[in-house]
Enzyme design. Structure first.
Site, PDB file in Angstrom:
ATOM      1  N   CYS A  24     -32.559 -31.702 -27.935  1.00  0.00           N
ATOM      2  CA  CYS A  24     -32.941 -30.401 -27.717  1.00  0.00           C
ATOM      3  C   CYS A  24     -32.576 -29.493 -29.070  1.00  0.00           C
ATOM      4  CB  CYS A  24     -32.259 -29.767 -26.551  1.00  0.00           C
ATOM      5  SG  CYS A  24     -32.623 -28.087 -26.333  1.00  0.00           S
TER       6      CYS A  24
ATOM      7  N   CYS B 122     -30.006 -26.768 -28.286  1.00  0.00           N
ATOM      8  CA  CYS B 122     -28.578 -26.925 -27.737  1.00  0.00           C
ATOM      9  C   CYS B 122     -28.007 -28.048 -28.470  1.00  0.00           C
ATOM     10  CB  CYS B 122     -28.397 -26.639 -26.433  1.00  0.00           C
ATOM     11  SG  CYS B 122     -28.953 -28.013 -25.224  1.00  0.00           S
TER      12      CYS B 122
ATOM     13  N   CYS C 109     -34.934 -28.146 -21.012  1.00  0.00           N
ATOM     14  CA  CYS C 109     -33.675 -29.026 -21.057  1.00  0.00           C
ATOM     15  C   CYS C 109     -32.614 -28.437 -19.760  1.00  0.00           C
ATOM     16  CB  CYS C 109     -33.223 -28.483 -22.325  1.00  0.00           C
ATOM     17  SG  CYS C 109     -31.356 -29.019 -22.721  1.00  0.00           S
TER      18      CYS C 109
ATOM     19  N   CYS D  64     -29.951 -26.049 -21.293  1.00  0.00           N
ATOM     20  CA  CYS D  64     -30.160 -24.650 -21.781  1.00  0.00           C
ATOM     21  C   CYS D  64     -31.368 -24.181 -21.325  1.00  0.00           C
ATOM     22  CB  CYS D  64     -29.924 -24.724 -23.345  1.00  0.00           C
ATOM     23  SG  CYS D  64     -31.342 -25.319 -24.291  1.00  0.00           S
TER      24      CYS D  64
ATOM     25  N   CYS E 232     -38.906 -41.372 -24.730  1.00  0.00           N
ATOM     26  CA  CYS E 232     -38.320 -41.993 -23.442  1.00  0.00           C
ATOM     27  C   CYS E 232     -37.089 -41.196 -23.204  1.00  0.00           C
ATOM     28  CB  CYS E 232     -37.937 -43.463 -23.978  1.00  0.00           C
ATOM     29  SG  CYS E 232     -37.155 -44.112 -22.712  1.00  0.00           S
TER      30      CYS E 232
END
Length: 137
Positions: A97, A100, A49, A52, A122
């Site tokens: 995610c 976060c 991510c 984070c 996607c």
């Protein structure tokens, strides 16, 4: 849903660039075929991510879909949370995610890609970082 990493908009703006903030925190979408990882095809490593650094996808999960965004057939277990997205007059499955809550993109099923899951995550390139090491192993 609450996520382990919690920050105010001001705190996110201090660590994300303008485009990352628009996509990850405001659920934006980058233009197709423009993202850094659309045609990226490593055989090892992992995508984390951009907000984070939580591991999200292994390089071996990525496949060429031709959709204009990075496509993955699966995620690291527990890394991605799915939500129903009813914006724009349609129903899709948003993926964020788990760590976060950053917006990653959408997942589509049953499109007939020759992958083990018949799913296409996607994902916006701007939501990701790539590392040659795989932190999920």
């Amino acid at each position: 849903m609450t996520h382990p990493v919690q920050k105010s908009d001001q705190e996110w703006k201090a660590v994300l660039n303008k485009e990352q903030f628009r996509v990850l925190r405001e659920k934006g979408t980058e233009a197709p075929f423009t993202g850094e990882y659309d045609k990226h095809a490593p055989t090892t490593g992992a995508y984390t991510c951009a907000a984070c650094d939580a591991p999200l996808y292994k390089a071996t999960h990525k496949f060429k879909s031709g959709c204009g965004w990075p496509a993955f057939f699966d995620a690291v277990p527990g890394a991605v949370t799915r939500h129903t997205d009813k914006t724009f007059g349609m129903e899709r499955t948003e993926i964020v995610c788990t760590n976060c809550g950053g917006h990653l993109g959408h997942v589509f099923k049953g499109e007939g890609y020759p992958t083990p899951t018949d799913e296409r995550h996607c994902v916006n390139s701007v939501s990701l970082k790539f590392g040659k090491d795989d932190p999920t192993t």
